[in-house]
Design a protein around this motif. Structure first.
Motif, PDB file in Angstrom:
ATOM      1  N   LEU A  29       6.235   1.658 -12.902  1.00  0.00           N
ATOM      2  CA  LEU A  29       6.393   1.311 -11.494  1.00  0.00           C
ATOM      3  C   LEU A  29       6.771   2.543 -10.678  1.00  0.00           C
ATOM      4  CD1 LEU A  29       6.373  -1.127  -9.540  1.00  0.00           C
ATOM      5  CD2 LEU A  29       8.824  -1.383  -9.986  1.00  0.00           C
ATOM      6  N   LEU A  30       7.698   3.333 -11.201  1.00  0.00           N
ATOM      7  CA  LEU A  30       8.104   4.550 -10.506  1.00  0.00           C
ATOM      8  C   LEU A  30       6.959   5.555 -10.429  1.00  0.00           C
ATOM      9  CD1 LEU A  30      11.639   4.937 -12.102  1.00  0.00           C
ATOM     10  CD2 LEU A  30      11.177   4.516  -9.679  1.00  0.00           C
ATOM     11  N   ALA A  41       0.821  -1.205   0.000  1.00  0.00           N
ATOM     12  CA  ALA A  41       0.000   0.000   0.000  1.00  0.00           C
ATOM     13  C   ALA A  41       0.858   1.260   0.000  1.00  0.00           C
ATOM     14  CB  ALA A  41      -0.934  -0.001   1.210  1.00  0.00           C
ATOM     15  N   LEU A  42       2.021   1.203   0.630  1.00  0.00           N
ATOM     16  CA  LEU A  42       2.906   2.361   0.692  1.00  0.00           C
ATOM     17  C   LEU A  42       3.901   2.409  -0.459  1.00  0.00           C
ATOM     18  CD1 LEU A  42       3.631   2.333   4.528  1.00  0.00           C
ATOM     19  CD2 LEU A  42       2.223   3.972   3.290  1.00  0.00           C
ATOM     20  N   GLY A  43       4.184   1.231  -1.038  1.00  0.00           N
ATOM     21  CA  GLY A  43       5.191   1.170  -2.101  1.00  0.00           C
ATOM     22  C   GLY A  43       4.633   1.233  -3.502  1.00  0.00           C
ATOM     23  N   LEU A  44       3.388   0.831  -3.679  1.00  0.00           N
ATOM     24  CA  LEU A  44       2.784   0.813  -5.017  1.00  0.00           C
ATOM     25  C   LEU A  44       1.763   1.929  -5.201  1.00  0.00           C
ATOM     26  CD1 LEU A  44       2.363  -3.028  -5.597  1.00  0.00           C
ATOM     27  CD2 LEU A  44       4.163  -1.508  -6.453  1.00  0.00           C
ATOM     28  N   THR A  45       1.706   2.834  -4.258  1.00  0.00           N
ATOM     29  CA  THR A  45       0.880   4.036  -4.388  1.00  0.00           C
ATOM     30  C   THR A  45       1.751   5.226  -3.993  1.00  0.00           C
ATOM     31  OG1 THR A  45       0.075   4.148  -2.105  1.00  0.00           O
ATOM     32  CG2 THR A  45      -1.108   2.671  -3.606  1.00  0.00           C
ATOM     33  N   ARG A  46       1.187   6.421  -4.108  1.00  0.00           N
ATOM     34  CA  ARG A  46       1.924   7.614  -3.734  1.00  0.00           C
ATOM     35  C   ARG A  46       1.918   7.857  -2.222  1.00  0.00           C
ATOM     36  NH1 ARG A  46       2.962  11.062  -8.158  1.00  0.00           N
ATOM     37  NH2 ARG A  46       2.207  10.138 -10.109  1.00  0.00           N
ATOM     38  N   ALA A  47       1.316   6.924  -1.472  1.00  0.00           N
ATOM     39  CA  ALA A  47       1.247   7.104  -0.024  1.00  0.00           C
ATOM     40  C   ALA A  47       2.638   7.095   0.607  1.00  0.00           C
ATOM     41  CB  ALA A  47       0.372   6.018   0.601  1.00  0.00           C
ATOM     42  N   GLY A  48       3.519   6.183   0.154  1.00  0.00           N
ATOM     43  CA  GLY A  48       4.870   6.138   0.702  1.00  0.00           C
ATOM     44  C   GLY A  48       5.632   7.416   0.428  1.00  0.00           C
ATOM     45  N   LEU A  72       8.740   2.297  -2.315  1.00  0.00           N
ATOM     46  CA  LEU A  72       8.923   1.235  -3.305  1.00  0.00           C
ATOM     47  C   LEU A  72      10.134   0.380  -2.974  1.00  0.00           C
ATOM     48  CD1 LEU A  72       8.174  -0.127  -5.962  1.00  0.00           C
ATOM     49  CD2 LEU A  72       9.470   1.659  -7.163  1.00  0.00           C
ATOM     50  N   LEU A  73      11.227   1.019  -2.575  1.00  0.00           N
ATOM     51  CA  LEU A  73      12.427   0.264  -2.209  1.00  0.00           C
ATOM     52  C   LEU A  73      12.153  -0.692  -1.058  1.00  0.00           C
ATOM     53  CD1 LEU A  73      15.253   2.968  -2.410  1.00  0.00           C
ATOM     54  CD2 LEU A  73      15.008   0.940  -3.848  1.00  0.00           C
ATOM     55  N   MET A  74      11.434  -0.239  -0.051  1.00  0.00           N
ATOM     56  CA  MET A  74      11.164  -1.095   1.108  1.00  0.00           C
ATOM     57  C   MET A  74      10.239  -2.249   0.741  1.00  0.00           C
ATOM     58  SD  MET A  74      10.965   1.709   4.195  1.00  0.00           S
ATOM     59  CE  MET A  74      10.914   0.482   5.509  1.00  0.00           C
ATOM     60  N   LEU A  75       9.307  -2.026  -0.166  1.00  0.00           N
ATOM     61  CA  LEU A  75       8.460  -3.118  -0.638  1.00  0.00           C
ATOM     62  C   LEU A  75       9.291  -4.165  -1.373  1.00  0.00           C
ATOM     63  CD1 LEU A  75       5.800  -4.540  -1.358  1.00  0.00           C
ATOM     64  CD2 LEU A  75       5.626  -2.994  -3.331  1.00  0.00           C
ATOM     65  N   ARG A 109       3.801   4.946 -10.412  1.00  0.00           N
ATOM     66  CA  ARG A 109       2.822   4.465  -9.433  1.00  0.00           C
ATOM     67  C   ARG A 109       3.271   4.790  -8.010  1.00  0.00           C
ATOM     68  NH1 ARG A 109      -1.285   0.769  -9.045  1.00  0.00           N
ATOM     69  NH2 ARG A 109      -1.180   0.354 -11.281  1.00  0.00           N
ATOM     70  N   ALA A 110       4.583   4.740  -7.764  1.00  0.00           N
ATOM     71  CA  ALA A 110       5.114   5.012  -6.422  1.00  0.00           C
ATOM     72  C   ALA A 110       5.298   6.499  -6.166  1.00  0.00           C
ATOM     73  CB  ALA A 110       6.439   4.285  -6.246  1.00  0.00           C
ATOM     74  N   GLY A 111       5.089   7.333  -7.166  1.00  0.00           N
ATOM     75  CA  GLY A 111       5.229   8.769  -6.968  1.00  0.00           C
ATOM     76  C   GLY A 111       6.655   9.243  -6.954  1.00  0.00           C
ATOM     77  N   ALA A 112       7.559   8.494  -7.608  1.00  0.00           N
ATOM     78  CA  ALA A 112       8.974   8.857  -7.653  1.00  0.00           C
ATOM     79  C   ALA A 112       9.414   9.036  -9.095  1.00  0.00           C
ATOM     80  CB  ALA A 112       9.823   7.788  -6.974  1.00  0.00           C
ATOM     81  N   SER A 113      10.388   9.909  -9.314  1.00  0.00           N
ATOM     82  CA  SER A 113      10.877  10.153 -10.666  1.00  0.00           C
ATOM     83  C   SER A 113      11.995   9.209 -11.056  1.00  0.00           C
ATOM     84  CB  SER A 113      11.371  11.600 -10.783  1.00  0.00           C
ATOM     85  OG  SER A 113      12.459  11.813  -9.896  1.00  0.00           O
ATOM     86  N   GLY A 114      12.611   8.533 -10.092  1.00  0.00           N
ATOM     87  CA  GLY A 114      13.708   7.625 -10.373  1.00  0.00           C
ATOM     88  C   GLY A 114      14.333   7.130  -9.090  1.00  0.00           C
ATOM     89  N   PRO A 115      15.346   6.262  -9.205  1.00  0.00           N
ATOM     90  CA  PRO A 115      15.992   5.728  -7.996  1.00  0.00           C
ATOM     91  C   PRO A 115      16.743   6.783  -7.197  1.00  0.00           C
ATOM     92  CG  PRO A 115      17.166   5.033  -9.966  1.00  0.00           C
ATOM     93  CD  PRO A 115      15.901   5.674 -10.434  1.00  0.00           C
TER      94      PRO A 115
END
Length: 432
Positions: free
Chosen positions: A327-328, A90-97, A344-347, A330-336
């Motif tokens: 994938l990025l 829920a935190l890694g595959l959405t923008r919640a994280g 996403l990393l923790m998931l 969905r997680a609300g990130a632009s890159g690593p």
């Protein structure tokens, strides 16, 4: 101020290189596991192997008690695992994280460093709070069966300490990953993989010096025939130790255990204080002989090598996954290199741990059998070995016959009936 890395996404060739590196390291990992794992440690005795029979080891009441304890804990353990993964997803595959990372970092300027450090801590605490009721239930069950002696204050301290250590180490590790991704956007995964492998090696050396004292206090065992015999046992094993320590385990549990930790000048035999009043010396020596077997067979070094290869392969795979734009997004990130990628990393770390668990336990069960062989060869006392396995199984409420799928996935040791059957096979092979 924008917290996202301005680095462009990796080109396709770099993405393929990361996947190739993951494949090569993964293949090397498989080779090491196949070669280093002791798949069969004892010849088949005359008349065939002894079947593992719980009814021949424990009384009906003992079996019923151990099975009832396992039945009370197993659903909660599985639910806790699934709930933890659900929260991570829920935190890694959405923008919640990403929102957690931004929100916690905002009072400190919102920079990517604070997003990583505080985001990891915040996500770890959320996950821990989600599973806390199940942990409370598990502790209630352990109290009910007499296995836990902790008061709730000490239990809360242990939970807080373990959460803080885990979150802190994860935060520092992921900060290094994100920093590398910002500095070397095309090759960060290679540097991070090498760092992760090195961290596994360093962690193996530092664990007994840094982590163990956070939960137990240790004192040198006073001069006694048992201490003398344990030191002599280590010498005969070819693995001399610097000291024999007693851990104050009785503050937390009635379980019985002993182990060998450390390397070189830090190597020591550690005995739970719960052993000293409940088992005769020869049974304690049998446990120590088993633990010395891990040292004699370099099991810690083998495990470290396997862990290092696994960390390297996993990080390379991470380098491939974190170039997937959907994938990025969905997680609300632009890159690593974006601090908001921590969810996403923790998931992905949690999923990697889950996938590797049955492999680790498969290897562990065979390594434990080899350590049992070392104990039997060193002490030449299968009677004490059998007696101490019964004592350990009874005191620790080990399920004598767990479901096959459960044991395959979660079982790090052979069952007590399997270990006693192994001792009988050893006796038969040696004409006892």
């Amino acid at each position: 101020m924008s917290s996202a890395s301005a680095a462009p996404p990796d080109p396709r060739s770099t993405r393929r290189l990361a996947l190739l590196a993951a494949g090569v390291l993964g293949a090397a990992l498989v080779v090491v596991i196949v070669v280093a794992t002791p798949w069969q440690v004892l010849p088949t005795p005359p008349g065939g192997r002894t079947p593992a029979d719980p009814a021949a080891v424990f009384s009906a009441d003992q079996i019923a008690r151990a099975e009832a304890f396992a039945a009370a804990l197993r659903p909660a353990s599985l639910t806790s695992l699934l709930l933890g993964l659900l929260v991570s997803a829920a935190l890694g595959l959405t923008r919640a994280g990403a929102a957690v990372a931004r929100t916690l970092a905002r009072p400190l300027g919102g920079g990517w460093v604070w997003q990583v450090l505080l985001g990891v801590v915040g996500i770890a605490v959320i996950g821990r709070l989600a599973t806390l009721p199940l942990s409370v239930y598990g502790e209630v069950v352990r109290h009910r069966y007499g296995l836990s002696t902790r008061g709730w204050g000490l239990w809360a301290r242990d939970v807080a300490t373990s959460t803080a250590i885990s979150a802190g180490l994860t935060a520092v590790g992921l900060l290094a990953v994100v920093a590398l991704a910002r500095r070397a956007p095309r090759t960060w995964w290679a540097w991070a993989g090498g760092g992760a492998a090195a961290l596994v090696v360093v962690g193996s050396f530092l664990y007994p010096l840094v982590i163990e004292p956070a939960f137990n206090q240790f004192e040198s065992m006073p001069a006694s025939p048992l201490r003398t015999e344990l030191l002599a046992l280590a010498e005969r094993s070819g693995t001399p130790v610097e000291d024999v320590l007693v851990a104050d385990a009785s503050r937390r549990t009635t379980a019985l255990n002993a182990y060998v930790s450390g390397f070189g000048s830090t190597r020591r035999i550690v005995v739970y204080d719960t052993l000293l009043d409940r088992l005769p010396d020869e049974q304690i020596e049998s446990i120590a002989a088993h633990e010395l077997g891990h040292v004699a067979n370099d099991d810690v070094l083998t495990g470290t090598l396997i862990g290092a290869l696994g960390a390297g392969a996993g990080t390379a795979l991470l380098g491939w996954l974190l170039t997937a734009t959907p994938l990025l997004r969905r997680a609300g990130a632009s890159g690593p290199g974006d601090g908001q990628v921590v969810g996403l990393l923790m998931l992905l770390l949690a999923l990697g741990t889950l996938v590797s668990t049955p492999v680790q336990n498969l290897v562990s069960r065979h390594i434990e059998a080899r350590a049992d062989l070392h104990a039997l060869d060193l002490t030449e006392d299968p009677e004490s070995f059998t007696a101490v396995q019964r004592s350990l199984g009874t005191a620790n409420l080990n399920d004598p016959d767990p479901p096959a799928a459960w044991h395959w996935f979660f079982g790090s040791h052979p069952t007590v009936p399997q270990r006693i059957a192994f001792a009988e096979d050893w006796a038969a092979v040696h004409g006892r």
